[in-house]
Design an enzyme around this catalytic site. Structure first.
Site, PDB file in Angstrom:
ATOM      1  CG  ASP A   1      -1.709   1.267   1.379  1.00  0.00           C
ATOM      2  OD1 ASP A   1      -2.622   1.507   0.586  1.00  0.00           O
ATOM      3  OD2 ASP A   1      -1.390   2.045   2.308  1.00  0.00           O
TER       4      ASP A   1
ATOM      5  CD  GLU B   1      -3.537  -2.022  -0.767  1.00  0.00           C
ATOM      6  OE1 GLU B   1      -3.846  -0.834  -0.972  1.00  0.00           O
ATOM      7  OE2 GLU B   1      -3.797  -2.614   0.304  1.00  0.00           O
TER       8      GLU B   1
END
Length: 224
Positions: free
Chosen positions: A40, A112
């Protein structure tokens, strides 16, 4: 995993990183949550840098909204479908049969985690190249800054530009079981009889749907 590597155009030096990225927390302690956190952060930075270079005249607010559009849950879930990670995800017994594999949040988190795994496996340059490949079309076809504003913001700005009062929102009701609840919200203009209901999986989403309907109605009325 070989097929996924082909779709990613990236071959892992240590496939244990990829295996961990494809392991949901419900499957045990050696899961993808830490990789998701790392991915992320890298994703947000790479997309921010791309937008900074591509849009030299855009103000900070526009850049922030564009980045949010590119890294949000629905977009990442779309990317998950494009590279086919959901089918490879290892889930715990309690999650396997309840549709968790198809949830946007689970698919987005897995993307992610894969990005984080590439970073651990090969470093920043390889990760940036991967993100650029995953986002090629989206970066070439960026929406306008106004299109990235949510419906409530756009409705409020439309009203304020005409000296009108802010809309009023209220939660009308909730429907369904606790784990799959639907919220119904109502958006009403306080200076007219225009209003609309909206439904969503959260109160915020329901309000956004209602605001979009009201915005479409007042725009249509003003053009007639």
């Amino acid at each position: 995993m070989s097929a996924l590597e082909t779709r990613l155009n990236y071959e892992f030096a240590d496939r244990r990183h990829l295996k961990r990225a494809l392991t949901h927390r419900s499957a045990g302690p050696d899961n993808n949550e830490r990789l998701e956190f790392l991915g992320d952060g890298v994703l947000n930075f790479v997309i921010a840098a791309e937008l900074f270079e591509r849009l030299p005249d855009a103000p900070e607010g526009d850049l922030s909204r564009l980045r949010a559009t590119l890294v949000n849950e629905p977009t990442l879930a779309e990317i998950a479908d494009e590279i086919g990670v959901a089918e490879l995800l290892t889930l715990g017994p309690s999650e396997t049969g309840d549709g968790s594999r198809r949830r946007d949040s689970v698919r987005a988190d897995t993307v992610e985690a894969v990005i984080g795994a590439v970073y651990i496996d090969s470093g920043f340059d390889a990760t940036r190249d991967l993100i650029s490949r995953l986002y090629t079309d989206r970066l070439e076809q960026l929406p306008s800054a106004d299109d990235t504003k949510d419906a409530k913001t756009r409705l409020q700005e439309w009203l304020q530009a005409r000296g009108r009062q802010r809309p009023h929102y209220e939660l009308v009701r909730t429907e369904g079981a606790e784990h799959c609840r639907t919220f119904v919200a109502y958006c009403r203009l306080v200076d007219s009889d225009v209003g609309a209901e909206g439904q969503g999986s959260s109160r915020r989403k329901a309000e956004q749907v209602a605001a979009m309907t009201v915005l479409e109605r007042v725009r249509r009325a003003s053009s007639e």
